[in-house]
Design a protein around this motif. Structure first.
Motif, short mmCIF file in Angstrom:
data_model
loop_
_atom_site.label_atom_id
_atom_site.label_comp_id
_atom_site.label_asym_id
_atom_site.label_seq_id
_atom_site.Cartn_x
_atom_site.Cartn_y
_atom_site.Cartn_z
N TYR A 190 0.80 -1.21 0.05
CA TYR A 190 0.00 -0.04 -0.07
C TYR A 190 0.74 1.16 -0.02
CZ TYR A 190 -3.90 3.22 1.52
OH TYR A 190 -4.33 4.16 1.67
N ARG A 191 1.77 1.34 0.85
CA ARG A 191 2.90 2.41 0.91
C ARG A 191 3.66 2.59 -0.49
NH1 ARG A 191 3.01 0.76 6.27
NH2 ARG A 191 4.90 -0.64 6.08
N ALA A 192 4.21 1.46 -0.87
CA ALA A 192 4.70 1.36 -2.19
C ALA A 192 3.99 2.17 -3.59
CB ALA A 192 5.53 -0.04 -2.36
N ARG A 193 2.57 1.74 -3.23
CA ARG A 193 1.64 2.57 -4.49
C ARG A 193 1.62 3.92 -4.17
NH1 ARG A 193 -1.56 -1.98 -2.99
NH2 ARG A 193 -3.10 -0.39 -2.28
N GLY A 194 1.99 4.42 -2.88
CA GLY A 194 2.03 5.76 -2.61
C GLY A 194 0.26 6.18 -2.21
N ALA A 195 -0.50 4.77 -1.81
CA ALA A 195 -1.87 5.11 -1.68
C ALA A 195 -2.01 5.77 -0.15
CB ALA A 195 -2.44 3.70 -1.47
N ASP A 196 -1.10 5.82 0.55
CA ASP A 196 -1.17 6.37 1.87
C ASP A 196 -1.14 7.89 1.87
OD1 ASP A 196 1.82 5.94 3.89
OD2 ASP A 196 1.47 6.38 1.60
N ARG A 197 -1.40 8.92 0.96
CA ARG A 197 -1.21 9.96 0.82
C ARG A 197 -1.96 11.11 1.53
NH1 ARG A 197 -3.62 9.66 -4.54
NH2 ARG A 197 -2.48 7.62 -5.14
#
Length: 128
Positions: free
Chosen positions: A121-128
């Protein structure tokens, strides 16, 4: 989807919702650890403190009071000098050990997958 399409719940929760009410109380940082330690038998405050390790006296005392209030733990005061206090699981507390151990086993079995999912999830940048 409108309200009529929803699956009816066979009962109505009274306030507060029993699921949230119970999970809010036992889902804190310390309750499950205390219940797990007391599953091994009656203990004094200092024994609990040593068994858990990184809990403050104040937090142990507060959590034991809450568990006693909810009926999971029984506190017995022996009127002697110095006073002796022991804690043990009640029947309700012992009955909770089965689902608690299942939850702990599930968490242990799935912790790696959950950590991997968080990393993805973090690698996809989804926790913006």
């Amino acid at each position: 989807m409108n309200r009529d399409d929803l699956i009816p719940i066979p009962f109505v929760f009274e306030e507060p919702c029993p699921i949230r009410d119970v999970l809010d109380r036992i889902g804190d940082q310390w309750s499950l650890l205390i219940l797990e330690v007391l599953a091994h038998g009656t203990m004094r405050f200092s024994q609990l403190e040593r068994a858990i390790g990184d809990i403050s006296k104040q937090m142990l005392s507060k959590t034991l009071r809450r568990l006693e209030e909810d009926g999971f733990v029984r506190r017995t005061l022996y009127p002697q000098v110095p006073p002796r206090v022991e804690y043990q699981l009640t029947d309700l507390g012992r009955s909770f050990l089965v689902p608690m151990k299942n939850l702990i086993a599930w968490a242990n079995a799935n912790h790696g997958a959950i950590r991997d999912a968080r990393g993805d999830y973090r690698a996809r940048g989804a926790d913006r």
